[in-house]
Design a protein around this motif. Structure first.
Motif, mmCIF file in Angstrom:
data_model
loop_
_atom_site.group_PDB
_atom_site.id
_atom_site.type_symbol
_atom_site.label_atom_id
_atom_site.label_comp_id
_atom_site.label_asym_id
_atom_site.label_seq_id
_atom_site.Cartn_x
_atom_site.Cartn_y
_atom_site.Cartn_z
ATOM 1 N N HIS A 1 -45.494 10.995 -31.188
ATOM 2 C CA HIS A 1 -44.673 10.016 -30.815
ATOM 3 C C HIS A 1 -43.701 9.537 -32.049
ATOM 4 O O HIS A 1 -44.669 8.457 -32.726
ATOM 5 C CB HIS A 1 -44.111 8.861 -29.914
ATOM 6 C CG HIS A 1 -44.334 9.313 -28.618
ATOM 7 N ND1 HIS A 1 -43.132 10.297 -28.321
ATOM 8 C CD2 HIS A 1 -45.376 9.697 -27.459
ATOM 9 C CE1 HIS A 1 -43.548 10.598 -26.467
ATOM 10 N NE2 HIS A 1 -44.806 10.567 -26.876
ATOM 11 N N TYR A 2 -42.755 9.226 -32.517
ATOM 12 C CA TYR A 2 -42.512 8.711 -34.412
ATOM 13 C C TYR A 2 -41.538 7.191 -33.863
ATOM 14 O O TYR A 2 -41.954 6.536 -34.383
ATOM 15 C CB TYR A 2 -41.117 9.942 -34.872
ATOM 16 C CG TYR A 2 -41.782 11.084 -35.248
ATOM 17 C CD1 TYR A 2 -42.095 11.480 -36.211
ATOM 18 C CD2 TYR A 2 -41.464 12.316 -34.552
ATOM 19 C CE1 TYR A 2 -42.536 12.449 -36.890
ATOM 20 C CE2 TYR A 2 -41.715 13.262 -34.070
ATOM 21 C CZ TYR A 2 -42.725 13.208 -35.469
ATOM 22 O OH TYR A 2 -42.524 14.676 -35.858
ATOM 23 N N PHE A 3 -41.125 6.868 -31.952
ATOM 24 C CA PHE A 3 -40.892 5.735 -32.306
ATOM 25 C C PHE A 3 -40.953 4.974 -30.750
ATOM 26 O O PHE A 3 -42.295 5.330 -30.355
ATOM 27 C CB PHE A 3 -39.465 5.865 -31.806
ATOM 28 C CG PHE A 3 -38.722 6.876 -32.381
ATOM 29 C CD1 PHE A 3 -37.744 5.779 -33.823
ATOM 30 C CD2 PHE A 3 -38.713 8.139 -32.869
ATOM 31 C CE1 PHE A 3 -37.390 6.932 -34.019
ATOM 32 C CE2 PHE A 3 -37.513 9.248 -33.215
ATOM 33 C CZ PHE A 3 -36.994 8.143 -34.798
ATOM 34 N N GLN A 4 -41.076 3.694 -31.130
ATOM 35 C CA GLN A 4 -42.342 2.704 -29.823
ATOM 36 C C GLN A 4 -41.805 2.645 -29.206
ATOM 37 O O GLN A 4 -40.265 2.897 -28.930
ATOM 38 C CB GLN A 4 -42.189 1.606 -31.339
ATOM 39 C CG GLN A 4 -42.661 0.487 -29.996
ATOM 40 C CD GLN A 4 -42.873 -0.554 -30.463
ATOM 41 O OE1 GLN A 4 -42.230 -1.180 -31.610
ATOM 42 N NE2 GLN A 4 -43.060 -1.734 -29.467
ATOM 43 N N ARG A 5 -42.544 2.645 -28.009
ATOM 44 C CA ARG A 5 -41.919 2.737 -26.479
ATOM 45 C C ARG A 5 -42.972 1.340 -25.284
ATOM 46 O O ARG A 5 -43.443 0.762 -26.342
ATOM 47 C CB ARG A 5 -43.254 4.841 -26.160
ATOM 48 C CG ARG A 5 -42.376 5.470 -25.912
ATOM 49 C CD ARG A 5 -41.646 6.314 -26.781
ATOM 50 N NE ARG A 5 -41.343 7.898 -26.629
ATOM 51 C CZ ARG A 5 -41.021 8.560 -27.529
ATOM 52 N NH1 ARG A 5 -41.000 8.171 -28.365
ATOM 53 N NH2 ARG A 5 -40.594 9.348 -26.531
ATOM 54 N N TYR A 6 -42.077 1.542 -24.601
ATOM 55 C CA TYR A 6 -42.651 0.358 -23.429
ATOM 56 C C TYR A 6 -42.501 -0.960 -23.563
ATOM 57 O O TYR A 6 -43.410 -1.596 -24.681
ATOM 58 C CB TYR A 6 -44.313 -0.164 -23.303
ATOM 59 C CG TYR A 6 -44.563 1.568 -23.297
ATOM 60 C CD1 TYR A 6 -44.040 2.912 -22.137
ATOM 61 C CD2 TYR A 6 -45.040 2.976 -23.931
ATOM 62 C CE1 TYR A 6 -43.982 3.908 -21.194
ATOM 63 C CE2 TYR A 6 -45.818 4.231 -23.561
ATOM 64 C CZ TYR A 6 -45.544 4.529 -22.531
ATOM 65 O OH TYR A 6 -45.644 5.783 -22.083
ATOM 66 N N HIS A 7 -40.787 -1.131 -24.199
ATOM 67 C CA HIS A 7 -40.429 -2.866 -24.633
ATOM 68 C C HIS A 7 -39.214 -2.728 -23.183
ATOM 69 O O HIS A 7 -39.035 -2.191 -22.743
ATOM 70 C CB HIS A 7 -40.287 -2.519 -26.302
ATOM 71 C CG HIS A 7 -39.070 -1.708 -26.323
ATOM 72 N ND1 HIS A 7 -37.898 -1.889 -25.694
ATOM 73 C CD2 HIS A 7 -38.438 -0.559 -26.189
ATOM 74 C CE1 HIS A 7 -37.053 -1.566 -25.901
ATOM 75 N NE2 HIS A 7 -37.387 -0.141 -26.092
ATOM 76 N N GLY A 8 -39.354 -4.058 -23.713
ATOM 77 C CA GLY A 8 -38.041 -4.698 -23.428
ATOM 78 C C GLY A 8 -37.097 -5.515 -23.660
ATOM 79 O O GLY A 8 -36.291 -6.547 -23.288
ATOM 80 N N ASP B 1 -37.416 13.230 -30.287
ATOM 81 C CA ASP B 1 -38.306 12.481 -29.920
ATOM 82 C C ASP B 1 -37.625 11.519 -29.820
ATOM 83 O O ASP B 1 -37.832 10.014 -28.600
ATOM 84 C CB ASP B 1 -39.053 12.043 -30.753
ATOM 85 C CG ASP B 1 -40.983 10.827 -30.591
ATOM 86 O OD1 ASP B 1 -41.321 11.863 -28.918
ATOM 87 O OD2 ASP B 1 -40.611 9.934 -30.939
ATOM 88 N N TYR B 2 -36.498 11.026 -30.798
ATOM 89 C CA TYR B 2 -36.158 9.577 -30.561
ATOM 90 C C TYR B 2 -34.712 9.879 -29.374
ATOM 91 O O TYR B 2 -34.602 8.596 -28.435
ATOM 92 C CB TYR B 2 -34.692 9.610 -31.783
ATOM 93 C CG TYR B 2 -33.265 8.178 -31.602
ATOM 94 C CD1 TYR B 2 -33.949 6.896 -31.605
ATOM 95 C CD2 TYR B 2 -32.339 8.860 -31.486
ATOM 96 C CE1 TYR B 2 -33.195 5.737 -31.389
ATOM 97 C CE2 TYR B 2 -32.225 7.583 -31.085
ATOM 98 C CZ TYR B 2 -32.048 5.823 -31.375
ATOM 99 O OH TYR B 2 -31.308 5.379 -31.220
ATOM 100 N N LYS B 3 -34.460 11.366 -28.867
ATOM 101 C CA LYS B 3 -33.325 11.087 -27.635
ATOM 102 C C LYS B 3 -34.373 10.937 -26.673
ATOM 103 O O LYS B 3 -34.071 10.525 -25.775
ATOM 104 C CB LYS B 3 -33.014 12.962 -27.189
ATOM 105 C CG LYS B 3 -31.871 12.928 -28.434
ATOM 106 C CD LYS B 3 -31.998 14.463 -28.469
ATOM 107 C CE LYS B 3 -30.638 14.645 -29.373
ATOM 108 N NZ LYS B 3 -30.806 16.534 -29.512
ATOM 109 N N GLU B 4 -35.556 11.484 -26.659
ATOM 110 C CA GLU B 4 -36.118 11.365 -25.303
ATOM 111 C C GLU B 4 -36.732 10.006 -25.424
ATOM 112 O O GLU B 4 -36.453 9.140 -23.986
ATOM 113 C CB GLU B 4 -37.365 12.456 -25.344
ATOM 114 C CG GLU B 4 -39.018 11.538 -24.623
ATOM 115 C CD GLU B 4 -40.215 12.966 -24.735
ATOM 116 O OE1 GLU B 4 -41.611 12.494 -24.465
ATOM 117 O OE2 GLU B 4 -40.467 13.962 -25.929
#
Length: 331
Positions: free
Chosen positions: A4-11, A163-166
């Motif tokens: 993944h290029y982009f950070q996940r799991y945040h709010g 990946d950004y779309k995902e």
């Protein structure tokens, strides 16, 4: 494992902004010309951001051999997730501008900018006297603006954008899954896919949200179906292990079809059973011929906004979508 290029799991909104800016940073690193083309779509229509090269441009006291220049611009960005924009905060942001030629206040949100808020903002900007241009983009529109400046064969950029779309889909930043058709190459598997209402792909490839799946071979999308379930599965010896499900529940007929797909793949020389795969089930695949008009064959994945392709706000039944696509072409 998918990278993944982009950070996940945040709010937090600042991570949504950071990921969006990372996408633009990648775009700039890959091809500055594509980045500036994206920027030109954000700036006012009269703005020009391309580098200008002039030979013997006359200055006040001299005539240099040549000059290379570029108009200055600054884009100030504010991101919200529920249209909770505050006029005072937006106006305070304008203090970030100095003497740039083009000043743009860009707002990002999953939703459209309210007309009443836009009217109020324009009135307050007019009071400030400075020419400040407001541009609002939904995350879907932000993605579309990036898509417009990259080519199908920009494989590195396409992987980053996918990946950004995902990321946006998983984070509920885009809400257009219902009209998206994901097209995948299905050459030797086409007949099996259509007969069983099933398409499979390595789970490490991931996917962003979509409601329809199109099967491509020989320069055309040949079948389209509406998703009923997405199942992630892998074999453990003789046991079929279901590791994840989306959209719908798994029944015994679906498990039978997954096993059949794994066995059929062996005839192509593929051992897909030992590797987690996503299995995309549709109610039925309908034949169509949505032709690719450009020279090169499709490689990888392509997403289509079916409302945009068909020129309608509401989609008909899948069989009718397939019929209407027969009269269309894409590049």
């Amino acid at each position: 494992m998918k990278v993944h290029y982009f950070q996940r799991y945040h709010g937090k909104e600042n991570v949504d902004t950071a990921n969006s800016m990372l996408l633009l940073s990648r775009l700039y690193s890959y091809a500055p010309s594509k980045f500036y083309k994206f920027i030109s779509n954000i700036l006012p229509e009269t703005a020009e951001v391309e580098t200008s090269i002039n030979i013997q441009e006359k200055c006040k006291n001299s005539v240099p051999d040549a000059t290379i220049s570029q108009p200055s611009f600054k884009i100030v960005i504010e991101t919200k997730l529920n249209s909770q924009f505050d006029i005072k905060q937006l106006l305070d942001h304008t203090s970030s501008f100095n003497d740039e030629k083009y000043k743009v206040l860009l707002t990002l949100d999953p939703n459209k900018f309210a007309n009443s808020l836009e009217t109020e903002l324009q009135m307050e900007l007019a009071k400030k006297g400075a020419l400040i241009y407001h541009k609002h983009l939904t995350f879907d529109e932000f993605i579309k603006n990036v898509e417009d400046v990259i080519y199908e064969r920009d494989f590195e950029l396409q992987a980053i954008l996918d990946d950004y779309k995902e990321y946006c889909s998983d984070s509920k930043l885009i809400r257009n899954d219902w009209k998206q058709m994901r097209v995948r190459v299905a050459s030797v598997t086409m007949d099996f896919n259509i007969e069983n209402g099933l398409y499979y792909d390595n789970a490490s490839h991931g996917f962003s949200g979509h409601r329809y799946i199109g099967l491509y071979t020989e320069k055309a999308v040949r079948a389209v179906g509406e998703l009923t379930a997405i199942v992630t599965a892998v074999m453990d010896g003789d046991s079929l292990i279901i590791t994840d499900t989306r959209e719908g529940a798994v029944n015994e007929d679906m498990k039978r079809k997954i096993r059949a797909a794994i066995e059929k793949a062996k005839s192509y020389g593929w051992d897909i059973g030992t590797i987690p795969h996503n299995y995309f089930f549709v109610a039925k695949f309908y034949r169509t011929e949505y032709r690719k008009a450009s020279l090169h064959a499709l490689l990888g994945t392509r997403f289509f906004d079916l409302c945009e392709v068909l020129g309608m706000d509401k989609l008909p039944e899948t069989e009718e979508i397939a019929r209407l696509l027969n009269d269309k072409q894409w590049l």
